[in-house]
Design a protein around this motif. Structure first.
Motif, mmCIF file in Angstrom:
data_model
loop_
_atom_site.group_PDB
_atom_site.id
_atom_site.type_symbol
_atom_site.label_atom_id
_atom_site.label_comp_id
_atom_site.label_asym_id
_atom_site.label_seq_id
_atom_site.Cartn_x
_atom_site.Cartn_y
_atom_site.Cartn_z
ATOM 1 N N SER A 28 -84.094 -43.109 -8.995
ATOM 2 C CA SER A 28 -85.042 -42.317 -8.229
ATOM 3 C C SER A 28 -85.953 -41.464 -9.091
ATOM 4 C CB SER A 28 -84.310 -41.449 -7.216
ATOM 5 O OG SER A 28 -83.183 -40.908 -7.785
ATOM 6 N N SER A 29 -85.591 -41.221 -10.360
ATOM 7 C CA SER A 29 -86.515 -40.444 -11.163
ATOM 8 C C SER A 29 -87.791 -41.227 -11.389
ATOM 9 C CB SER A 29 -85.887 -40.028 -12.485
ATOM 10 O OG SER A 29 -85.687 -41.147 -13.266
ATOM 11 N N GLY A 30 -87.652 -42.557 -11.498
ATOM 12 C CA GLY A 30 -88.828 -43.399 -11.614
ATOM 13 C C GLY A 30 -89.690 -43.252 -10.370
ATOM 14 N N SER A 31 -89.029 -43.222 -9.217
ATOM 15 C CA SER A 31 -89.770 -43.085 -7.972
ATOM 16 C C SER A 31 -90.461 -41.733 -7.912
ATOM 17 C CB SER A 31 -88.818 -43.200 -6.787
ATOM 18 O OG SER A 31 -88.027 -44.322 -6.935
ATOM 19 N N ASP A 32 -89.778 -40.727 -8.448
ATOM 20 C CA ASP A 32 -90.371 -39.387 -8.412
ATOM 21 C C ASP A 32 -91.717 -39.377 -9.102
ATOM 22 O OD1 ASP A 32 -87.230 -37.710 -8.989
ATOM 23 O OD2 ASP A 32 -88.128 -38.606 -7.219
ATOM 24 N N GLU A 33 -91.755 -40.039 -10.264
ATOM 25 C CA GLU A 33 -93.020 -40.081 -10.980
ATOM 26 C C GLU A 33 -94.071 -40.794 -10.145
ATOM 27 O OE1 GLU A 33 -90.562 -40.380 -14.232
ATOM 28 O OE2 GLU A 33 -90.858 -38.353 -13.503
ATOM 29 N N ALA A 34 -93.574 -41.870 -9.444
ATOM 30 C CA ALA A 34 -94.523 -42.666 -8.682
ATOM 31 C C ALA A 34 -95.163 -41.908 -7.531
ATOM 32 C CB ALA A 34 -93.846 -43.927 -8.154
ATOM 33 N N VAL A 35 -94.440 -40.897 -6.981
ATOM 34 C CA VAL A 35 -95.062 -40.149 -5.887
ATOM 35 C C VAL A 35 -96.005 -39.080 -6.398
ATOM 36 C CG1 VAL A 35 -93.562 -40.341 -3.896
ATOM 37 C CG2 VAL A 35 -92.967 -38.761 -5.715
ATOM 38 N N ASN A 443 -92.569 -32.925 0.250
ATOM 39 C CA ASN A 443 -93.968 -32.468 0.176
ATOM 40 C C ASN A 443 -94.272 -31.966 -1.228
ATOM 41 O OD1 ASN A 443 -94.091 -33.028 2.858
ATOM 42 N ND2 ASN A 443 -93.928 -30.903 3.539
ATOM 43 N N HIS A 444 -93.288 -31.284 -1.803
ATOM 44 C CA HIS A 444 -93.459 -30.732 -3.139
ATOM 45 C C HIS A 444 -93.538 -31.852 -4.177
ATOM 46 C CE1 HIS A 444 -92.979 -28.074 -6.533
ATOM 47 N NE2 HIS A 444 -91.942 -28.791 -6.935
ATOM 48 N N LEU A 445 -92.640 -32.829 -4.040
ATOM 49 C CA LEU A 445 -92.642 -33.945 -5.008
ATOM 50 C C LEU A 445 -93.965 -34.706 -4.967
ATOM 51 C CD1 LEU A 445 -89.087 -35.517 -4.635
ATOM 52 C CD2 LEU A 445 -89.996 -34.303 -6.596
ATOM 53 N N ALA A 446 -94.543 -34.806 -3.763
ATOM 54 C CA ALA A 446 -95.790 -35.574 -3.619
ATOM 55 C C ALA A 446 -96.968 -34.887 -4.283
ATOM 56 C CB ALA A 446 -96.091 -35.784 -2.146
ATOM 57 N N THR A 447 -96.858 -33.567 -4.488
ATOM 58 C CA THR A 447 -98.001 -32.861 -5.075
ATOM 59 C C THR A 447 -97.699 -32.394 -6.496
ATOM 60 O OG1 THR A 447 -97.142 -30.847 -4.102
ATOM 61 C CG2 THR A 447 -98.892 -31.964 -2.889
ATOM 62 N N GLU A 448 -96.536 -32.794 -7.004
ATOM 63 C CA GLU A 448 -96.114 -32.289 -8.311
ATOM 64 C C GLU A 448 -97.060 -32.744 -9.419
ATOM 65 O OE1 GLU A 448 -92.383 -33.666 -9.858
ATOM 66 O OE2 GLU A 448 -91.701 -31.581 -9.891
ATOM 67 N N ASP A 449 -97.388 -31.815 -10.309
ATOM 68 C CA ASP A 449 -98.256 -32.145 -11.431
ATOM 69 C C ASP A 449 -97.398 -32.610 -12.596
ATOM 70 O OD1 ASP A 449 -99.948 -32.282 -13.510
ATOM 71 O OD2 ASP A 449 -100.697 -30.221 -13.363
ATOM 72 N N PRO A 450 -97.540 -33.882 -13.023
ATOM 73 C CA PRO A 450 -96.675 -34.385 -14.081
ATOM 74 C C PRO A 450 -96.936 -33.720 -15.435
ATOM 75 C CG PRO A 450 -98.325 -36.032 -13.474
ATOM 76 C CD PRO A 450 -98.503 -34.891 -12.550
ATOM 77 N N ASP A 451 -98.086 -33.025 -15.572
ATOM 78 C CA ASP A 451 -98.395 -32.400 -16.872
ATOM 79 C C ASP A 451 -97.898 -30.971 -16.972
ATOM 80 O OD1 ASP A 451 -99.668 -34.722 -17.573
ATOM 81 O OD2 ASP A 451 -101.569 -34.062 -16.670
ATOM 82 N N GLU A 452 -97.085 -30.564 -16.025
ATOM 83 C CA GLU A 452 -96.643 -29.168 -16.037
ATOM 84 C C GLU A 452 -95.582 -28.876 -17.084
ATOM 85 O OE1 GLU A 452 -95.176 -26.716 -12.733
ATOM 86 O OE2 GLU A 452 -96.649 -27.817 -11.558
ATOM 87 N N GLY A 453 -95.193 -29.869 -17.845
ATOM 88 C CA GLY A 453 -94.175 -29.653 -18.863
ATOM 89 C C GLY A 453 -92.836 -30.165 -18.397
ATOM 90 N N PRO A 454 -91.871 -30.244 -19.328
ATOM 91 C CA PRO A 454 -90.590 -30.851 -18.985
ATOM 92 C C PRO A 454 -89.813 -30.023 -17.970
ATOM 93 C CG PRO A 454 -90.471 -29.810 -21.129
ATOM 94 C CD PRO A 454 -91.891 -29.692 -20.688
ATOM 95 N N VAL A 455 -89.075 -30.744 -17.127
ATOM 96 C CA VAL A 455 -88.215 -30.048 -16.184
ATOM 97 C C VAL A 455 -86.964 -29.620 -16.928
ATOM 98 C CG1 VAL A 455 -86.920 -30.298 -14.049
ATOM 99 C CG2 VAL A 455 -89.109 -31.447 -14.309
ATOM 100 N N ARG A 456 -86.574 -28.389 -16.782
ATOM 101 C CA ARG A 456 -85.432 -27.870 -17.533
ATOM 102 C C ARG A 456 -84.324 -27.485 -16.567
ATOM 103 N NH1 ARG A 456 -87.851 -26.398 -22.786
ATOM 104 N NH2 ARG A 456 -85.681 -26.176 -23.334
#
Ligand code: FAD
Length: 537
Positions: A28-35, A443-456
């Motif tokens: 699902s992490s792959g899917s997360d990126e996809a959304v 809703n949050h995952l769909a608008t997440e900015d992938p450039d915000e830095g690594p998730v910690r």
């Protein structure tokens, strides 16, 4: 019995649960990126169920961000807290249902009236079947693909394997159940009025048994008592003296999940009104003529003839161990222990060398994958005896060095946290909060900015989603005769007629639409003025 009446800061621990196959590597992490924003294909979300969990999720989801489909054999939502009132005719069945197509009409969502018969987690597909009376022969089955599957299929009543229950007892889960019970009560009275019957026959027909002294069983017993004493005894005066209501409860008190003052009050009120409560009694079997139960205290066996039995005990989990899917509502109330074991196992899987060591990136990736399935991991990490582990992790992340994580010790710590967490009850309040939480996370995952830095992990890093916190907002126990008991946050207990008015206002306000709100209020008013309708349809 349970409804939101006041907001509090209290929280329990359970939440939406991802019933994932622990043996599968997390995809699902792959899917997360996809959304993420910028992706042109909308992710497919399939929701199973149109109950409290499914509808709450649906109402809160931003459906423009996903391709959403809802599958349920029921094309309407039922306001279950008022189901006991349908059994007595206090409210009409259609007043507490809202067509699902009305709920989704302003949303970009498709509905399919069918039941899911199989989840193919490996291929991310569900197999569905049209189980309605009208179907296209040879084309009953179809498949739907999903990126995310939300399972909110509820639960079935637990019969504990007791002989005869499925065949001879009524359940109270669905609208049809409530209507059948309503018809059966009146039928018992009509048959008992036939001229050629003996007193013994009449006593049997008018013996109403409720198995289960929880909130639903107690509310149903109270409704039945009101129906009989406020409406039916006037219509069948000669039968008044032989009607009997019995509540069989295996625990030591009825309403034993409520404050002791409420259980005590309810038991005394029922005793005054002639409702016979058999506490500490376990049902051994049911036949077409009688129910047999055993008193734990005396060991005595009681065989009681009946006219109708309503089985209203704990609920049974229907989708345990389903794979690769999110579950919420009643079906998500799986053993907390299983969750802990899954989490520990996912960390073990990440240890590719098998030496109990994880690199920083392996750990952070695993943590994020686990968080998607089990958001409560963040709550676990905050517990006192996880402090050592969390300190070690944050230190390693800061210095970008390999972790020397003793995975056995880690699993033990996680399982220990889990056993301390209070499991969430199977209620509408929980299902609705979980649905809302999951929708907000989507809703949050769909608008997440992938450039915000690594998730910690906790402590300075950014988080994909906040963990779910269940807020217990209080509970009601209607006891009949315009009396309700309420247990509100802060150890506040209120019992009486004024609480009944609070119950009316809360239940009216919680209706899913203005239409059902108006209908329910109309039904209550109609009952006050004309009494309940005793015709058997
Ligand atoms: P449900 O609301 O049961 O919904 C399940 C949905 O899944 C249904 O639409 C069903 O048709 C669908 N479904 C089933 N199988 C499939 C399948 N194979 N494929 C697709 N869809 C499927 N809670 C309170 O908080 N307060 C109360 O006062 C209260 N009173 C209650 C009174 C009664 C009589 C009952 C039965 C329950 C009461 N509850 C109350 C509990 C509450 O109703 C449940 O906790 C709540 O309904 C759980 O929501 P859910 O979404 O998990 O399941």
């Amino acid at each position: 019995y349970l409804l939101a009446v006041a907001a509090t800061g209290c929280f329990g621990a359970g939440l939406l649960v991802a019933l994932a196959d622990a043996g599968q590597d997390n995809s699902s992490s792959g899917s997360d990126e996809a959304v993420s924003a910028g992706n042109s294909r909308k992710q497919k979300v399939v929701i199973l169920g149109t109950g409290w969990g499914g509808v709450s999720f649906l109402k809160n989801l931003d459906s423009s961000k996903y391709d959403v489909r809802v599958v349920s054999p029921r094309n309407y939502f039922v306001f279950t807290p008022l189901l006991p009132s349908v059994t007595s005719g206090t409210v009409e069945a259609r007043s507490i249902t809202e067509p699902i197509r009305r709920i989704i009409r302003k949303k970009d969502v498709k509905f399919h009236e069918a039941e899911c018969t199989k989840i193919d987690a490996a291929n991310k597909k569900v197999v569905c079947r049209d189980s309605s009376d009208v179907k296209c022969v040879g084309k009953e089955e179809f498949e739907l693909e999903y990126d995310y599957l939300v399972v909110a299929v509820g639960a079935t009543s637990n019969t504990f394997g007791t002989k005869g229950v499925e065949e001879y007892c009524h359940f109270l889960k669905e609208i049809e159940d409530a209507e059948k019970i309503r018809g059966r009560i009146v039928d018992c009275f009509e048959t008992a009025s036939l001229p050629h019957l003996s007193d013994e026959d009449r006593r049997k027909l008018l013996s109403f048994v409720i198995v289960g002294g929880g909130p639903t069983g107690v509310e149903y017993a109270a409704e039945l008592h009101d129906l009989i004493h406020e409406d039916l005894t006037g219509l069948y005066p000669e039968l008044q003296k032989i009607v009997k209501i019995t509540v069989v409860q295996s625990g030591d008190h009825i309403l034993n999940t409520f404050d002791g003052r409420i259980s005590e009050y309810a038991e005394k009120k029922f005793a005054r009104e002639g409702i016979d409560v058999k506490i500490g009694s376990r049902v051994l079997g049911v036949s077409d003529e009688s129910i047999t139960f055993k008193s734990k205290a005396t060991g005595n066996l009681v065989e009681m003839p009946y006219g109708m039995i309503v089985w209203s005990t704990d609920e049974w989990l229907r989708v345990k161990n389903a794979e690769g899917v999110y579950a919420l509502g009643d079906c998500a109330t799986i053993e907390q222990r299983k969750i802990a074991e899954d989490i520990a196992y996912l960390f073990k899987l990440a240890d590719k060398n098998g030496d109990g060591t994880l690199s920083v990136s392996e750990f952070v990736d695993t943590m994020n994958n686990v968080r998607v399935r089990y958001p409560q991991i963040d709550l676990y990490m905050e517990r006192q005896h996880m402090k050592g582990v969390v300190g070690l992790l944050n230190d390693a992340i800061k210095k970008e060095k390999d972790l020397k994580l003793d995975l056995d010790h880690f699993s033990e710590a996680i399982c220990k946290v889990d056993s301390q967490m209070k499991s969430t009850p199977a209620t509408a309040q929980v299902a609705a909060q979980q649905g809302e939480y999951l929708a907000r996370s989507f809703n949050h995952l769909a608008t997440e900015d992938p450039d915000e830095g690594p998730v910690r992990i906790r402590g300075g890093g950014r988080h994909r989603c906040q963990p779910f916190l269940y807020r217990h907002l209080g509970q009601f126990a209607p006891l009949g005769g315009e009396t309700t008991a309420a247990e509100l946050p802060g150890d506040w207990v209120s019992i009486g007629r004024s609480t009944q008015w609070l119950w009316y206002s809360v239940y009216a306000s919680k209706q899913v639409s203005w239409r059902t709100r108006a209908l329910v209020i109309f039904d209550w008013t109609k009952r006050f003025v004309f009494g309940r309708d005793s015709s058997r349809m």
